[in-house]
Design an enzyme around this catalytic site. Structure first.
Site, PDB file in Angstrom:
ATOM      1  N   HIS A 110       0.699  -1.267  -0.019  1.00  0.00           N
ATOM      2  CA  HIS A 110       0.084   0.043   0.100  1.00  0.00           C
ATOM      3  C   HIS A 110       0.907   1.141   0.099  1.00  0.00           C
ATOM      4  CE1 HIS A 110      -3.170   2.719   0.919  1.00  0.00           C
ATOM      5  NE2 HIS A 110      -2.740   3.400   1.930  1.00  0.00           N
ATOM      6  N   GLY A 165       2.839   5.225   4.195  1.00  0.00           N
ATOM      7  CA  GLY A 165       2.371   6.157   5.439  1.00  0.00           C
ATOM      8  C   GLY A 165       0.816   5.551   5.622  1.00  0.00           C
ATOM      9  N   SER A 205      -3.226   5.581   6.041  1.00  0.00           N
ATOM     10  CA  SER A 205      -4.206   5.906   5.257  1.00  0.00           C
ATOM     11  C   SER A 205      -4.639   7.481   5.462  1.00  0.00           C
ATOM     12  CB  SER A 205      -5.505   4.896   4.971  1.00  0.00           C
ATOM     13  OG  SER A 205      -6.294   5.362   4.192  1.00  0.00           O
ATOM     14  N   GLY A 206      -4.808   8.195   4.692  1.00  0.00           N
ATOM     15  CA  GLY A 206      -5.070   9.518   4.850  1.00  0.00           C
ATOM     16  C   GLY A 206      -3.943  10.606   5.224  1.00  0.00           C
ATOM     17  N   GLY A 263      -1.686  11.679   3.373  1.00  0.00           N
ATOM     18  CA  GLY A 263      -1.229  12.777   2.141  1.00  0.00           C
ATOM     19  C   GLY A 263      -0.478  12.180   0.946  1.00  0.00           C
ATOM     20  N   LYS A 264      -0.306  10.841   0.872  1.00  0.00           N
ATOM     21  CA  LYS A 264       0.484  10.192  -0.008  1.00  0.00           C
ATOM     22  C   LYS A 264       0.118  10.510  -1.401  1.00  0.00           C
ATOM     23  CE  LYS A 264      -0.281   6.105   1.303  1.00  0.00           C
ATOM     24  NZ  LYS A 264      -1.286   6.337   2.520  1.00  0.00           N
ATOM     25  N   SER A 265      -1.313  10.469  -1.664  1.00  0.00           N
ATOM     26  CA  SER A 265      -1.766  10.672  -3.177  1.00  0.00           C
ATOM     27  C   SER A 265      -1.774  12.220  -3.506  1.00  0.00           C
ATOM     28  CB  SER A 265      -3.201  10.228  -3.196  1.00  0.00           C
ATOM     29  OG  SER A 265      -3.374   8.871  -3.200  1.00  0.00           O
ATOM     30  N   ASP A 298      -1.973   3.936  -4.555  1.00  0.00           N
ATOM     31  CA  ASP A 298      -2.946   2.979  -3.585  1.00  0.00           C
ATOM     32  C   ASP A 298      -2.276   1.796  -3.526  1.00  0.00           C
ATOM     33  OD1 ASP A 298      -4.885   2.821  -1.736  1.00  0.00           O
ATOM     34  OD2 ASP A 298      -5.855   1.379  -3.131  1.00  0.00           O
ATOM     35  N   ARG A 324      18.283  14.873  12.000  1.00  0.00           N
ATOM     36  CA  ARG A 324      18.476  16.573  11.410  1.00  0.00           C
ATOM     37  C   ARG A 324      19.641  16.677  10.477  1.00  0.00           C
ATOM     38  NH1 ARG A 324      17.126  20.501  16.012  1.00  0.00           N
ATOM     39  NH2 ARG A 324      17.291  22.110  14.189  1.00  0.00           N
TER      40      ARG A 324
END
Length: 312
Positions: A140, A155, A157-158, A160-162, A179, A245
Site C-alpha cells: 500500500h 504511510g 491511510s489519509g 497525504g500520499k496521493s 494506492d 536532522r
C-alpha cells in the site's frame, strides 16, 4: 509470492504455432532456464534437465537426421517420457520430426514452433520467464519517478500520499502507481514496481475523487513501471520523537529480499511534502554519485574543532 507461468503464456506472448498438444498448454513452467538437448540427441540422458522447456534448433535437428530410424524413435521417446517437461519448441520454422510427434502424442506434450533464430528466442524467453516468475508482493503506497529515481511513498491511510504525488506530477515528475504497488524482484537487489492493471494511471484525491493523470497531464506524466531506489515514509509529527536532522543515519527497509534506503518524513501543517520528497530524491541521487553533504559538513566541522587557529 511467486507467480507461475504456463506454456500457453509463451505461445501467446511470442505468437508461436501449436503443432500438437493443445490439451497440454496448461502445463506449468517451474524454471526460467531453457535447454537444448544436444547430448540427449546422442543418447546421453543421465543428467537431462527434464523440467526445463526443451529447445530444438537447426544443430539438434540436423544431427538427429543422421541417426537410424530406431535411434530417432528411442531419442524422442526418452525426450518426451516425463510429465515434468513443459513443452518442446522447434525454432526457425523447421520441420518437426514425425518421431517427435508420435512420442509426444500419448502424453499430450505440447509441440510448438517459432520462426525466430534459436539463440534469440532462448534469450527473449528466458528474460520473459524470469520477469514473470520473479518473487513479488503488493504494498500500500504511491510510486513516483523523480528525476529517474523510483521513490515509493508509504504511510498510514489519509496522511497525504496521493496529494503529494499529485503535486509532484504538477512539478513535472511521473506517477507510476497509486494506492497499490505491485513489486517484483527481477534480480539480486533489483525491485521493479508497477500498478495493478485496473488502476493504472489513476489517482484518488479525497474530496475530488478518482482522476486519470495521463488524461489530465499527458503521457509524459506517467510511467508503466520503474526500479525502486528509495522509500519515503510519511508519519504524523511526534513532539517527543527525535528526528534525524543531519542525514547521517542511513535507515533501510526490507522488501522481499532487498534492503532499500528509507527516509522518514514527519508530517505537520505548513510542511511542503512534495518539495521535501523531491529534495530527498535529488539528495539520494547525489549520494550515488559520491557526494554526501551531511558527511562533508561533519568532516569540515571536525577539522575546524581540531584546528585551534580556526577557533580564535
Amino acid at each position: 509470492m511467486q507467480k507461475k507461468a504456463k506454456v500457453s503464456d509463451l505461445v501467446r506472448h511470442f505468437k508461436m504455432e501449436v503443432i500438437q498438444g493443445n490439451e497440454g498448454l496448461k502445463r506449468s513452467i517451474t524454471v526460467a532456464d531453457m535447454y537444448r538437448p544436444g547430448l540427449e540427441m546422442a543418447g546421453y540422458f543421465n543428467y537431462h534437465p527434464k523440467e526445463r522447456v526443451q529447445i530444438l534448433g537447426r544443430t539438434e535437428l540436423e544431427f538427429f537426421q543422421t541417426l537410424s530410424d530406431e535411434e530417432r524413435r528411442d531419442r524422442m521417446e526418452h525426450l518426451c517420457n516425463d510429465d515434468a517437461t513443459p513443452c518442446v519448441v522447434v525454432t526457425r520454422s523447421l520441420d518437426v520430426p514425425e518421431e517427435l510427434l508420435d512420442a509426444a502424442a500419448p502424453r499430450n506434450l505440447p509441440i510448438i514452433r517459432s520462426n525466430m533464430p534459436t539463440t534469440q528466442l532462448i534469450g527473449q524467453m528466458t528474460d520473459y520467464l524470469e520477469s514473470m516468475m520473479a518473487p513479488s508482493t503488493t504494498i500500500h503506497g504511491v510510486l513516483v519517478d523523480i528525476y529517474g529515481i523510483g521513490l515509493l511513498i508509504t504511510g498510514s491511510s489519509g496522511i497525504g500520499k496521493s496529494e503529494t504525488a499529485l503535486e509532484l506530477v504538477k512539478r513535472g515528475h511521473r506517477l507510476v502507481a497509486d494506492d497499490a504497488v505491485e513489486i517484483r524482484q527481477t534480480a539480486e537487489n533489483v525491485l521493479i514496481g508497477n500498478p495493478p492493471e485496473l488502476i493504472e494511471h489513476l489517482l484518488e484525491i479525497r474530496g475530488v475523487g478518482i482522476i486519470n493523470v495521463m488524461t489530465l497531464f499527458g503521457a509524459g506524466a506517467v510511467r508503466r513501471d520503474t526500479k525502486i531506489n528509495m522509500v519515503a515514509k510519511l508519519e504524523t509529527w511526534q513532539q517527543d520523537k527525535q528526528y534525524d536532522r543531519l542525514g547521517l543515519d542511513e535507515e533501510t527497509t526490507r522488501i522481499i529480499e532487498t534492503d532499500i534506503p528509507l527516509v522518514t518524513i514527519p508530517v505537520r501543517p505548513g510542511r511542503n511534502l512534495a518539495v521535501i520528497i523531491e529534495v530527498a530524491a535529488m539528495n539520494h541521487r547525489l549520494k550515488r554519485m559520491g557526494y554526501n553533504a551531511a558527511l562533508q559538513f561533519t568532516n569540515k566541522l571536525t577539522e575546524t574543532l581540531n584546528d585551534p587557529e580556526d577557533l580564535d
